[in-house]
Design a protein around this motif. Structure first.
Motif, PDB file in Angstrom:
ATOM      1  N   THR A  50      -0.476  -3.491   7.105  1.00 56.77           N
ATOM      2  CA  THR A  50      -0.521  -3.659   8.565  1.00 56.77           C
ATOM      3  C   THR A  50       0.858  -3.454   9.172  1.00 56.77           C
ATOM      4  OG1 THR A  50      -2.421  -5.124   8.433  1.00 56.77           O
ATOM      5  CG2 THR A  50      -1.076  -5.325  10.400  1.00 56.77           C
ATOM      6  N   ASP A 162      -7.074  -0.197  11.107  1.00 56.90           N
ATOM      7  CA  ASP A 162      -6.686  -1.278  10.202  1.00 56.90           C
ATOM      8  C   ASP A 162      -7.915  -2.034   9.715  1.00 56.90           C
ATOM      9  OD1 ASP A 162      -5.334  -3.113   8.715  1.00 56.90           O
ATOM     10  OD2 ASP A 162      -4.027  -3.813  10.325  1.00 56.90           O
ATOM     11  N   GLU A 163      -8.378  -1.697   8.522  1.00 60.91           N
ATOM     12  CA  GLU A 163      -9.555  -2.316   7.912  1.00 60.91           C
ATOM     13  C   GLU A 163     -10.709  -2.458   8.912  1.00 60.91           C
ATOM     14  OE1 GLU A 163      -9.052  -5.041   4.921  1.00 60.91           O
ATOM     15  OE2 GLU A 163      -6.904  -4.759   4.676  1.00 60.91           O
TER      16      GLU A 163
HETATM   17 MG    MG Z   1      -3.360  -6.205   6.954  1.00 62.65          MG
END
Ligand code: MG
Ligand code: ADP
Length: 259
Positions: A50, A162-163
């Motif tokens: 991240t 992000d995911e």
């Molecule tokens: Mg992360």
């Protein structure tokens, strides 16, 4: 830097400073990404994935190294970068249409022309008829599609994901991966997906970057040479899929054993 790269990181390091001390999160990370390419970044939880996206989005400042987006150094948040988070971040009290237009409003780009483009995306990607609905009336998969369309409506050159699938159940996740992949490819966007799911990384991307545990360094890059015309789901069933899986799994296992 290489001319053809839309994004280039050169020897990027980042240290977090907190009251409890310093944390070296990223160490000497270098990679580039070409226009239209889809790359994934995998690595152990807490390694710095991240953090990399936050740097590219201009939300954080690097400690050393250089980051260029289309030949310009990244110094602050940039309208050419669209960021999509793990949760869809839709506002419950706004309609789907208002949620989608919100990105344009925030960026002060809510022109008739951009609104028309947003409407076209809504229709093209199967949300026609839901303009006046509220997020709670939509399935998790549809909500993620709304979040993606909101990001696309501002017309960024580079998408940071992000995911984005991790909150979805397995069946939905496979379907959403297919539709998001199709949308991103048909809009000719460049994308970076962060995930801890090896299969997802292989199914979605042209190239996978593997990070070490913290401080994250670039451990290995693997080009995924599965046929371009297959959907992520079809790629999962390709005979070579398992070979890629084992290769990446072993690299990550290495990191687990060293911890
Ligand atoms: Mg992360
Ligand atoms: P990942 O996304 O790979 O799980 P992150 O990039 O979120 O990892 O975090 C990398 C490391 O940096 C973690 O050890 C985390 O605790 C630390 N970290 C993240 N954000 C901050 C922050 N704002 N301040 C201090 N440390 C942070």
């Amino acid at each position: 830097m290489t001319e053809k790269h839309i994004l280039q990181l050169n020897h990027v390091s980042l240290t977090y400073h907190t009251l409890r001390g310093e944390t070296l999160a990223l160490k000497d990370i270098s990679f580039g990404i070409q226009p239209g390419e889809f790359i994934s970044i995998v690595g152990p939880s807490g390694c710095g994935k991240t953090t990399i996206l936050s740097l590219i989005a201009g939300l954080l400042n690097k400690t050393s190294g250089d980051i260029y987006l289309q030949n310009d150094p990244i110094t602050k948040t940039n309208k050419n970068v669209g960021y999509m988070f793990q949760r869809d971040e839709l506002f419950d009290w706004l309609t789907i249409e208002e949620n989608i237009l919100l990105g344009l409003t925030i960026q002060k780009k809510r022109t008739p022309e951009n609104k028309k483009k947003a409407q076209e995306l809504i229709v093209k990607y199967g949300l026609d008829g839901f303009q006046k609905s509220y997020p709670r009336e939509l399935s998790g998969g549809m909500r993620q599609r709304v979040a993606l369309i909101r990001t696309l409506a501002t017309n960024p050159h580079l998408l940071l994901l992000d995911e984005p699938f991790s909150a979805l159940d397995y069946q939905t996740r496979l379907n959403v991966q297919n539709s998001m992949h199709a949308i991103i490819k048909s809009e000719h966007k460049t994308a970076i997906l962060v995930t801890h799911d090896i299969s997802e990384a292989i199914a979605m991307s042209d190239r996978v970057l593997i990070l070490t545990k913290r401080p994250a360094t670039l451990k290995k890059e693997i080009t995924i040479s599965l046929p371009q015309n297959l959907t992520p789901f079809e790629r999962r069933n390709h005979p070579e899929f398992q070979t890629y899986f084992l290769k990446i799994w072993e690299e990550l296992q290495d990191e687990e054993e060293n911890s």
